[in-house]
Design an enzyme around this catalytic site. Sequence first.
Site, PDB file in Angstrom:
ATOM      1  N   HIS A   1       0.806  -1.235   0.000  1.00  0.00           N
ATOM      2  CA  HIS A   1       0.000   0.000   0.000  1.00  0.00           C
ATOM      3  C   HIS A   1       0.838   1.283   0.000  1.00  0.00           C
ATOM      4  O   HIS A   1       0.297   2.367  -0.087  1.00  0.00           O
ATOM      5  CB  HIS A   1      -0.925   0.023   1.224  1.00  0.00           C
ATOM      6  CG  HIS A   1      -0.205   0.305   2.497  1.00  0.00           C
ATOM      7  ND1 HIS A   1       0.574  -0.627   3.144  1.00  0.00           N
ATOM      8  CD2 HIS A   1      -0.093   1.435   3.236  1.00  0.00           C
ATOM      9  CE1 HIS A   1       1.104  -0.097   4.217  1.00  0.00           C
ATOM     10  NE2 HIS A   1       0.726   1.158   4.311  1.00  0.00           N
TER      11      HIS A   1
HETATM   12  C1  UD1 Z   1      -1.964   5.273   6.129  1.00  0.00           C
HETATM   13  C2  UD1 Z   1      -0.654   5.740   6.768  1.00  0.00           C
HETATM   14  C3  UD1 Z   1       0.400   4.658   6.611  1.00  0.00           C
HETATM   15  C4  UD1 Z   1      -0.099   3.324   7.129  1.00  0.00           C
HETATM   16  C5  UD1 Z   1      -1.410   2.991   6.427  1.00  0.00           C
HETATM   17  C6  UD1 Z   1      -1.996   1.681   6.911  1.00  0.00           C
HETATM   18  C7  UD1 Z   1      -0.113   8.144   6.684  1.00  0.00           C
HETATM   19  C8  UD1 Z   1       0.712   9.148   6.003  1.00  0.00           C
HETATM   20  N1  UD1 Z   1      -0.132   6.908   6.099  1.00  0.00           N
HETATM   21  O1  UD1 Z   1      -1.717   5.111   4.723  1.00  0.00           O
HETATM   22  O2  UD1 Z   1       1.549   5.026   7.354  1.00  0.00           O
HETATM   23  O3  UD1 Z   1       0.862   2.331   6.865  1.00  0.00           O
HETATM   24  O4  UD1 Z   1      -2.347   4.044   6.702  1.00  0.00           O
HETATM   25  O5  UD1 Z   1      -3.112   1.336   6.153  1.00  0.00           O
HETATM   26  O6  UD1 Z   1      -0.723   8.438   7.692  1.00  0.00           O
HETATM   27  N2  UD1 Z   1      -9.181   4.833   2.079  1.00  0.00           N
HETATM   28  C9  UD1 Z   1     -10.403   4.211   2.045  1.00  0.00           C
HETATM   29  N3  UD1 Z   1     -10.949   3.809   3.225  1.00  0.00           N
HETATM   30  C10 UD1 Z   1     -10.347   4.008   4.418  1.00  0.00           C
HETATM   31  C11 UD1 Z   1      -9.114   4.654   4.438  1.00  0.00           C
HETATM   32  C12 UD1 Z   1      -8.536   5.050   3.271  1.00  0.00           C
HETATM   33  O7  UD1 Z   1     -10.976   4.013   0.989  1.00  0.00           O
HETATM   34  O8  UD1 Z   1     -10.913   3.616   5.460  1.00  0.00           O
HETATM   35  C13 UD1 Z   1      -8.567   5.227   0.812  1.00  0.00           C
HETATM   36  C14 UD1 Z   1      -8.835   6.671   0.458  1.00  0.00           C
HETATM   37  O9  UD1 Z   1      -8.983   6.754  -0.915  1.00  0.00           O
HETATM   38  C15 UD1 Z   1      -7.569   7.386   0.878  1.00  0.00           C
HETATM   39  C16 UD1 Z   1      -6.516   6.302   0.626  1.00  0.00           C
HETATM   40  O10 UD1 Z   1      -7.165   5.075   0.909  1.00  0.00           O
HETATM   41  O11 UD1 Z   1      -7.347   8.557   0.163  1.00  0.00           O
HETATM   42  C17 UD1 Z   1      -5.294   6.448   1.466  1.00  0.00           C
HETATM   43  O12 UD1 Z   1      -5.649   6.550   2.867  1.00  0.00           O
HETATM   44  P1  UD1 Z   1      -4.677   7.359   3.878  1.00  0.00           P
HETATM   45  O13 UD1 Z   1      -5.181   7.211   5.265  1.00  0.00           O
HETATM   46  O14 UD1 Z   1      -4.459   8.732   3.357  1.00  0.00           O
HETATM   47  O15 UD1 Z   1      -3.295   6.616   3.696  1.00  0.00           O
HETATM   48  P2  UD1 Z   1      -2.922   5.066   3.701  1.00  0.00           P
HETATM   49  O16 UD1 Z   1      -2.360   4.709   2.382  1.00  0.00           O
HETATM   50  O17 UD1 Z   1      -4.032   4.226   4.232  1.00  0.00           O
END
Ligand code: UD1
Length: 366
Positions: A209
Amino acid sequence: MSKKKLIHLIAAARPNFMKIGPLYHALKKEKLVDPIIVHTGQHYDLNMSDVFFKDLNLPTPQIHLGIGSGTHAEQTGNVMIAYEKILKINRPDLVVVVGDVNSTMATTLAAKKLDVMVAHLEAGLRSFDRTMPEEINRLVTDSLADLLWTHSYDADQNLIREGIPHSKIRMVGNIMIDSLEMLRSKIENETFSSRFKTKNKKYGIVTLHRPSNVDNIDNLHKICDVLLNLSKMISLVFPIHPRTLKRLKSNGFLSSLKNSQSLHLVEPLSYIRFMNLVYNSSLILTDSGGLQEETTYLGIPCLTMRPNTERPITVQQGTNRLCDVENVITYAEKYLKRIMNHSVPPLWDGHTSCRVLQSIKEFLCI
Ligand code: UD1
């Protein structure tokens, strides 16, 4: 009778929940503290958040900031604005932050601007790669925290090198092993992995991811090719993170993965199901932080598709090896054939939450 000390436990994203879980249960047993779970809402899908609360037997968070996704600045700023309001209404005696996600840094900043005490669990980890958003979060959080709980000697050394006084640092061990041990019987009794295990046939797990792997189309293309090749050697289970799913879909790579008979694409899994899958696997290919540690504890070969790790002890002592997309197959062939020598780092023993509790009592003079 002295008043109970109010402690906020910040939970935000999937890797935070298994760190908060054992700590919440340990604090709940203590008469003189009142632990309150604050969920920032960074992760919000049912399978990225709620299922973990259920598996870890955690209550619905008393405070939910409902922040959701956004750019780094949006997410960080929104958490700060929302959490500052909470801090002003109901000032805690201590804020406990865990890990290295955007919410970890944002809640630390909001609290320290109001002179509220902050303790960081999993402090001192460094990849020395400032292109990683998590490295920025770690540096800021550790420079501001009043109490830094570490899980390895190298983390202590990193903090000392940065000028953090010894008196603020406590080596407490690895809290994720507490979650594993707390739920061991449920993990062992879960049957999810039997769907992928056939007679004498092993399987591997893939989790990816990181933006550096999945947000770049060329990298993602190469990774998909490697997964298809690897699945000819060992069948693979790939629980797909929402960020990765989006990228696979938008770049048209999803269908080729779906067409492979030995590559099983599944939705993000609950903690118990996922750990049951890990317990019974022969190889992990990942870019996660936590899995590098869980596999070291369990003695399962782990190939981490990253140029560096903030968890070097998992390579020095454990079963983790850094690799790039070009050498995944060679490494997989090697580590599927032979048993890896490894040892479990000190204090990765399932009792970290007791040591954290003791440290909190000393810090708050209770
Ligand atoms: C975040 C953390 C990362 C951690 C990861 C675990 C930061 C910078 N990154 O990354 O360190 O390893 O979580 O998963 O804080 N999304 C959904 N549903 C959700 C959450 C996210 O659809 O419940 C999608 C959204 O499109 C979002 C994308 O995933 O924009 C990324 O989510 P985000 O929390 O920004 O970063 P992660 O890649 O999950």
